[in-house]
Structures are given as C-alpha cells and as structure tokens.
Design an enzyme around this catalytic site. Structure first.
Site, mmCIF file in Angstrom:
data_model
loop_
_atom_site.group_PDB
_atom_site.id
_atom_site.type_symbol
_atom_site.label_atom_id
_atom_site.label_comp_id
_atom_site.label_asym_id
_atom_site.label_seq_id
_atom_site.Cartn_x
_atom_site.Cartn_y
_atom_site.Cartn_z
ATOM 1 N N ASP A 97 0.864 -1.173 0.000
ATOM 2 C CA ASP A 97 0.000 0.000 0.000
ATOM 3 C C ASP A 97 0.906 1.231 0.000
ATOM 4 O O ASP A 97 1.754 1.384 0.881
ATOM 5 C CB ASP A 97 -0.892 -0.013 1.260
ATOM 6 C CG ASP A 97 -2.279 0.541 0.993
ATOM 7 O OD1 ASP A 97 -2.356 1.599 0.351
ATOM 8 O OD2 ASP A 97 -3.259 -0.075 1.444
ATOM 9 N N ASP A 198 -2.892 4.627 -2.477
ATOM 10 C CA ASP A 198 -3.908 5.244 -1.629
ATOM 11 C C ASP A 198 -4.280 6.649 -2.120
ATOM 12 O O ASP A 198 -3.385 7.462 -2.380
ATOM 13 C CB ASP A 198 -3.317 5.327 -0.209
ATOM 14 C CG ASP A 198 -4.332 5.679 0.849
ATOM 15 O OD1 ASP A 198 -5.227 4.861 1.093
ATOM 16 O OD2 ASP A 198 -4.222 6.768 1.439
ATOM 17 N N GLU A 240 -6.202 4.083 -6.254
ATOM 18 C CA GLU A 240 -7.488 4.321 -5.598
ATOM 19 C C GLU A 240 -8.008 5.666 -6.094
ATOM 20 O O GLU A 240 -7.446 6.714 -5.774
ATOM 21 C CB GLU A 240 -7.334 4.344 -4.074
ATOM 22 C CG GLU A 240 -8.684 4.411 -3.367
ATOM 23 C CD GLU A 240 -8.621 4.831 -1.907
ATOM 24 O OE1 GLU A 240 -9.576 4.562 -1.173
ATOM 25 O OE2 GLU A 240 -7.618 5.445 -1.494
ATOM 26 N N HIS A 314 -11.441 -2.586 3.054
ATOM 27 C CA HIS A 314 -11.354 -2.209 4.466
ATOM 28 C C HIS A 314 -12.081 -0.905 4.787
ATOM 29 O O HIS A 314 -12.130 -0.510 5.950
ATOM 30 C CB HIS A 314 -9.880 -2.103 4.860
ATOM 31 C CG HIS A 314 -9.192 -0.969 4.143
ATOM 32 N ND1 HIS A 314 -9.009 -0.959 2.780
ATOM 33 C CD2 HIS A 314 -8.685 0.206 4.591
ATOM 34 C CE1 HIS A 314 -8.420 0.166 2.426
ATOM 35 N NE2 HIS A 314 -8.202 0.888 3.501
ATOM 36 N N ASP A 315 -12.568 -0.201 3.773
ATOM 37 C CA ASP A 315 -13.285 1.055 4.003
ATOM 38 C C ASP A 315 -14.795 0.902 3.797
ATOM 39 O O ASP A 315 -15.535 1.871 3.971
ATOM 40 C CB ASP A 315 -12.807 2.134 3.013
ATOM 41 C CG ASP A 315 -11.357 2.534 3.240
ATOM 42 O OD1 ASP A 315 -10.895 2.514 4.397
ATOM 43 O OD2 ASP A 315 -10.683 2.875 2.243
#
Ligand code: GLC
Ligand code: CA
Length: 545
Positions: A97, A198, A240, A314-315
């Site tokens: 990440d 990210d 992302e 995860h969000d």
C-alpha cells in the site's frame, strides 16, 4: 509485455485483523506467513497488503511515520522479507500500500517541518497563513471538520484532507517527489510485485482553489513517477480513484499511457449514497442503477483501459450485508455476488473473509466503535443535535469497523485469531462462521471463490471476452462475454424474489458454475430462485458458440 497479474485474482489483507502469531491480540506478518498455504489453496496471485509500515496507528497504518520501517506490532523488516520470499514460493506477489498523499505527523519530515518556517522540510507539506480560528479557506476533511489545522509554534495552518495527524504532502515540491520515488524503488528492489496507491487522485490538488481530486498536475506526476520507478517492469499498479469516470480511468490505465495498470473506482459501491452528501446518508440500492453502472464501465473501458472488480474492502461494509442478504440467503447471495462480479472484465479483488461470506457486525453504542472516521462523524453530528440512535444505525450500515473485525479461523475462543485479547472484538458469529468450517464443507462459499479464481486462469474469455448486456428487468443482471466465437452467459437474480426469464436466443452448451447444485437450466423458461446465479457456455442463434 505479458504482466503477471493479467489472469490473476488479488486478495486484500488488513494485517491488524488477519492472524495474530504471538498472543498480543494484533494480527502480524508471521501470522500472514502462517496462512499462505490457505491463500495458495484459494489460488490467488497477489496480496494487497494494507499498510504495515511504522505508524502511530491513528488511522490504522494509513498514517505512516517511516516508509522504510515496519510497525513493531506487525513484526520486523526480516519478517517482511520472509513474507515476500514465502509468498513467491507459492507464486503469490506482494502488493504494498503506497500512502503518499500524506504522512503521519510523527514522520521525521513533519517533525522537522513543524519546528520552524526555515526547516528544509517545511515545503514538503502545505502551510498557509491565517489567524487562529480563521481558516485559510473552506476545505473540509474527509474525516469531518475543517481540513486546516493551526500550528501555534509557527503561526500557520497546515492542510490535512484526513485526520489532523495525517498532514498532506506537497507534491509541487520536486525534492519531495524524488524522496517518494527513492522510497518506492527501495520496495521494488526488495522484490514486491506492485503498489496499491492510496487516494492517489488527490496528489495534484490545488488547495488555494479548493481543488482536491483530479487536480491539473495529477497525471504529469503519475507519469513522472512511472518513469522514475516501476515503468517498464512486470509490476501491478492500482490507483485508488474515488472520483474517476471511465474517461479519467482511460487516462490512468490505457496500456500506452505510461501511468498505471488499473484503477480502483467506486461508482458501483456508492450507488446507495445521495450525490453531494456524505457516505452516511443512504437510500436502498436501486439495482437497475447498479446494473447500468457496471455495464457502462465494462463497455467504455473495453480495450481502452483496465478496471478493478470488487464489492468491498477495508473502508466499505461487508459485501453480503451491503449487496446481498446476510440472513436466510447468506450463502446463496454471497455466491451470487461472487459469480456476477468475477464474470466481468477487470481484475477481481477479494477482501479478507469475503470468500466465506462474513457479515457486518452491528454495535449499540459509540463506545464499541474504533474507526476514526465514524467516531469523528458521530461527535460532529451529536454536537449538531442529531439523535444517537440514528447515528448508530448509519454506523452499523457504513462504518469501516464492519470489515475490520479480526478473522474467525475456527470455532475456538476468539475464532483462533489470537490466544490473547483481540484489539477489536470478533463478529460473535465465529463459532458457526469460520474458515475451518468453510473448508470442510464442499458446498461452501469458499469453493465458489476458489472455482472462480481457477476459471479466470484457465479461460481467456474471462480475461479478454467482450461484454454485452442482456436485456432483462432490474431484478436480474445478465450479460455475455464473447471471445473467438465462444460465448459465456452470466445470469444473476439479485433479489430475494423468484424471477422468470426467457432467453430463447441462447442454447445451453454447458454449465460453467451455478450456485444451486444439480438444478437443470432451461434457458427458454428460467425460473430463477432467490439469488440464483450461473455462468453457462451457450450457442447463440447466429450459430456461434
Ligand atoms: C484511503 C484508505 C483509507 C484511509 C484513507 C487515508 O481511502 O483506503 O483507509 O483512511 O485513504 O489514507
Ligand atoms: Ca501479534
């Protein structure tokens, strides 16, 4: 160049909740290594590892204090190297990440930068004048409240689009950009297989114009980054990109664009949100709208760019709770969601536990909530006079804790996740719903995922086949994929009702996968059960298979 990821499925690990190896209640890298055989059995080709870097954990690792150090709770750099090597032995690549929109306020750069206006790192961050209490402008943080934080030491504000402990980096500074590229090359040299980037669409921001996503310099920075680091390598890069349209996605991901391998965009998963409002304001899912969104992306990016396929991460809430039915049809609807997603073009991502149909975990009070985004929202809204019960209900639907509960490996205490006290309680369903149980049951959701992963490796039609929507009512999502005279038909009933469907234009050749065992299919008169889904090879009327 053929890229390693083209026919693979990626698995996302949220390290804090995956597997604890030493009883401190926190998942760790040795824990991940201990489950690599499980992941190899599932068949995945890469692991997107949410951040394991040194971090004060204000945002569970998305606040990094040292990009080249490992959070001691998760292990050491030696463990990290071992993870890369052990994964490689199983033909699995590690995707790190890359969080470079911001650092932690505990990063050495920020500590130095905040000492004085003359610090050599001052300009690595975004500082603006303004008297205390008078914000430089109206920019808001994603985690509620103003995006500016006053620093009394130097009498200026710094920008933070997330928590105030996550100051934004200034990408206009060339030295900052070089430092980031150097760090990226450090990881590439360690043998990783990719980066998940990210909130990468924020790095071209122009704070003074209140432009955050898709700023004017964004694509030049990404091109420069590509040249300075991963360009020309056999490497996966996924951005992302919350605000991407198919046109923007094409710019990021067209194979000759010198930018990224693919985008990770959210239009389908935000279908229940009210445009212009926060994620907490939702309405029931309009499946007709959802179908149109999928069809648009499949069609508009075909042979122009590359998309990711996912229902959750995860969000986001757990897939089966968000889009399926997490009660009586949990198994069947989870399989339906898997089939209808993995049948499409793009790179599928499985979020840890999705493959056994884990569900959301409701709470009754804010004291049970860990997620900083949810806590900040709650405090802000309570101060504005909202009712706690309404806020808790929004949190139960949308909070990021839902997907972040420790994983249930077996029916033992705390699901075998830890021998100690888990950092966040597990979903209480773990005695029935766990990996051991899923592996022992040949009809479990796990085996549907395993088969879909394998199908993608063995059938180029899933990778390259052209998508075409089949006209049906909104309760059904049906489409074909076609490649070299072969056609696969994907049909999913995404409701709890029985649905009738007649597709006389297709003749059934063979069933590829079906979430109802041993059921005959008559394409002329399909009586679809609740959440029924299948992929079938068909002959079309025109005579092509
Ligand atoms: C991304 C991450 C999220 C994080 C945020 C700030 O959206 O996925 O978990 O809080 O960026 O880094
Ligand atoms: Ca641990």
């Amino acid at each position: 160049m053929k890229q390693w990821w083209q026919d693979k499925v990626i698995y996302q690990i949220y390290p804090k909740s995956f597997k604890d190896s030493n009883g401190d209640g926190i998942g760790d890298i040795p824990g991940i290594i201990s489950q690599l055989d499980y992941l190899a059995d599932l068949g995945i080709g890469g692991i997107w590892l949410s951040p394991v870097y040194a971090s004060p954990q204000v945002d569970n690792g998305y606040d990094i204090s040292d990009y080249e150090g490992i959070n001691p709770d998760y292990g050491t750099m030696a463990d990290m190297k071992q993870l890369i090597a052990e994964a490689e032995k199983r033909d699995i690549k590690i995707i790190m990440d890359l969080v470079v929109n911001h650092t932690s306020d505990q990063h050495a750069w920020f500590i130095d930068a905040s000492q004085s206006k003359d610090s050599e790192y001052r300009d690595f961050y975004i500082w603006r004048d303004g008297a205390e209490g008078e914000f430089p402008n109206a920019l808001q943080s994603t985690f509620s409240g103003p995006a500016w934080q006053f620093d009394p030491k130097t009498n200026q504000y710094f920008l933070h689009l997330f928590a105030k402990e996550q100051p934004d980096l200034n990408w206009e500074n060339e030295k900052l950009r070089s430092a980031i590229y150097k760090m990226m090359n450090f990881w590439i040299d360690l043998g990783i297989g990719g980066f998940r980037m990210d909130v990468i669409d924020l790095i071209g921001k122009q704070p003074d114009k209140e432009i955050t996503a898709n700023g004017p310099m964004l694509h030049s920075y990404i091109k420069e980054m590509n040249q300075a680091t991963f360009g020309g390598k056999n490497f996966l890069t996924v951005g992302e990109t919350w605000g991407a349209t198919p046109k923007i996605a094409e710019e990021y991901s067209n194979p000759n664009g010198g930018e990224l391998s693919m985008v990770f965009q959210f239009e389908h998963v935000t279908v229940d949100e009210v445009p212009g409002e926060t994620k907490w304001n939702t309405h029931p899912i309009d499946f007709g709208a959802l179908k149109s969104i999928f069809a648009k992306w499949q069609t508009d990016l075909y042979q122009k760019g590359w998309n990711s396929l996912f229902w959750n991460n995860h969000d986001l809430p757990r897939a089966v709770s968000h889009f399926g039915n997490d009660k009586e049809y949990r198994e069947r609807s989870a399989k339906m969601l898997a089939i209808v997603l993995h049948g499409q073009q793009g790179t599928p991502y499985i979020y840890q536990g999705e493959e056994i149909g884990l569900t959301n975990t409701p709470v009754t009070s804010i004291d049970e909530v860990n997620d900083i985004e949810a806590r900040n929202m709650y405090n802000t809204e309570i101060a504005a006079g909202k009712k706690p019960s309404d806020l808790i209900s929004a949190i139960n639907q949308k909070s990021r804790d839902n997907a972040r509960r420790p994983l249930p490996w077996n029916a033992e205490k705390n699901g075998g996740f830890t021998t100690g006290n888990p950092w966040l309680p597990l979903n209480p369903s773990y005695q029935k719903l766990n990996f051991e149980e899923a592996l022992a049951n040949p009809n479990s959701i796990f085996y549907t995922y395993k088969k879909l992963v394998e199908l993608r490796k063995e059938n180029p039609i899933l990778v390259d086949g052209k998508f075409q929507l089949v006209d049906t009512n909104d309760s059904i999502f049906a489409y074909t994929r076609t490649l070299g005279g072969k056609t696969w038909l994907v049909v999913a009933n995404w409701t709890a009702n029985e649905e009738q469907l007649s597709l006389p234009e297709f003749k059934l050749e063979k069933i590829v996968i079906h979430n109802i065992e041993n059921k005959q299919l008559d394409l002329k008169a399909l009586a679809l059960q609740p959440y029924e889904a299948f992929i079938a090879e068909v002959i079309t009327k025109a005579g092509t298979k």
